[in-house]
Scaffold this motif. Structure first.
Motif, PDB file in Angstrom:
ATOM      1  N   ALA A  40     -32.439 110.762 -35.831  1.00  0.00           N
ATOM      2  CA  ALA A  40     -31.628 109.548 -35.901  1.00  0.00           C
ATOM      3  C   ALA A  40     -30.496 109.513 -34.875  1.00  0.00           C
ATOM      4  O   ALA A  40     -30.082 108.440 -34.456  1.00  0.00           O
ATOM      5  CB  ALA A  40     -31.065 109.387 -37.309  1.00  0.00           C
ATOM      6  N   THR A  75     -40.241  98.700 -35.874  1.00  0.00           N
ATOM      7  CA  THR A  75     -39.121  97.941 -36.435  1.00  0.00           C
ATOM      8  C   THR A  75     -39.569  97.185 -37.684  1.00  0.00           C
ATOM      9  O   THR A  75     -38.887  97.218 -38.715  1.00  0.00           O
ATOM     10  CB  THR A  75     -38.554  96.967 -35.383  1.00  0.00           C
ATOM     11  OG1 THR A  75     -38.147  97.717 -34.235  1.00  0.00           O
ATOM     12  CG2 THR A  75     -37.363  96.197 -35.923  1.00  0.00           C
ATOM     13  N   ASP A  80     -35.713 102.680 -38.171  1.00  0.00           N
ATOM     14  CA  ASP A  80     -34.485 102.373 -37.432  1.00  0.00           C
ATOM     15  C   ASP A  80     -34.747 102.602 -35.945  1.00  0.00           C
ATOM     16  O   ASP A  80     -34.917 103.729 -35.501  1.00  0.00           O
ATOM     17  CB  ASP A  80     -33.348 103.273 -37.909  1.00  0.00           C
ATOM     18  CG  ASP A  80     -32.026 102.985 -37.219  1.00  0.00           C
ATOM     19  OD1 ASP A  80     -31.962 102.083 -36.349  1.00  0.00           O
ATOM     20  OD2 ASP A  80     -31.038 103.663 -37.553  1.00  0.00           O
ATOM     21  N   ARG A  82     -32.724 101.284 -33.434  1.00  0.00           N
ATOM     22  CA  ARG A  82     -31.539 100.884 -32.652  1.00  0.00           C
ATOM     23  C   ARG A  82     -31.410 101.660 -31.350  1.00  0.00           C
ATOM     24  O   ARG A  82     -30.913 101.134 -30.361  1.00  0.00           O
ATOM     25  CB  ARG A  82     -30.255 101.081 -33.468  1.00  0.00           C
ATOM     26  CG  ARG A  82     -30.079 100.088 -34.577  1.00  0.00           C
ATOM     27  CD  ARG A  82     -28.838 100.410 -35.362  1.00  0.00           C
ATOM     28  NE  ARG A  82     -29.060 101.718 -36.010  1.00  0.00           N
ATOM     29  CZ  ARG A  82     -28.112 102.467 -36.528  1.00  0.00           C
ATOM     30  NH1 ARG A  82     -26.854 102.091 -36.472  1.00  0.00           N
ATOM     31  NH2 ARG A  82     -28.400 103.615 -37.111  1.00  0.00           N
TER      32      ARG A  82
END
Length: 120
Positions: A40, A75, A80, A82
């Motif tokens: 992440a 997505t 996630d 981003r």
């Protein structure tokens, strides 16, 4: 390595000469979601690759659209993304010879990798 392994074991394919995902990407996306939990805090790249059939410009655009299709599927499945980008490499990074179908098939791929963050 785990991201690459998830894509290597992938059932995700594409319609010939298109960026439309063929088959059910859900099992692969589930594996990616689980693996990406440990990533992440990293930037991630979805890289599309093609064989050398067709023009270089067409292959570059096709590989970019395929990478983008995977990113959008990720997505939509709740991953996630981003810090994830899509990039097309076309035929510029072959893994095998483009002289036979086996090699061309190996070159048509999508890879997911961690991208080094430069500090400076």
């Amino acid at each position: 390595d785990q991201l690459t392994a998830a894509m290597r074991e992938s059932e995700i394919g594409f319609e010939p000469n298109k960026s439309l995902i063929a088959g059910d990407p859900a099992p692969t996306l589930a594996r990616l979601a689980e693996t990406m939990k440990t990533c992440a805090d990293f930037r991630i790249e979805v890289g599309g690759h093609t064989d050398a059939q067709g023009s270089e410009a067409f292959n570059a655009e096709l590989s970019r659209r395929r990478a983008q299709a995977i990113l959008e599927a990720m997505t939509e499945s709740g991953i996630d993304t981003r810090f994830t980008t899509a990039r097309g490499y076309g035929e510029s990074q072959p893994k095998a010879s483009n002289l036979d179908e086996t090699g061309r098939a190996a070159n048509r791929r999508v890879e997911i990798r961690l991208v080094p963050v430069t500090v400076g």
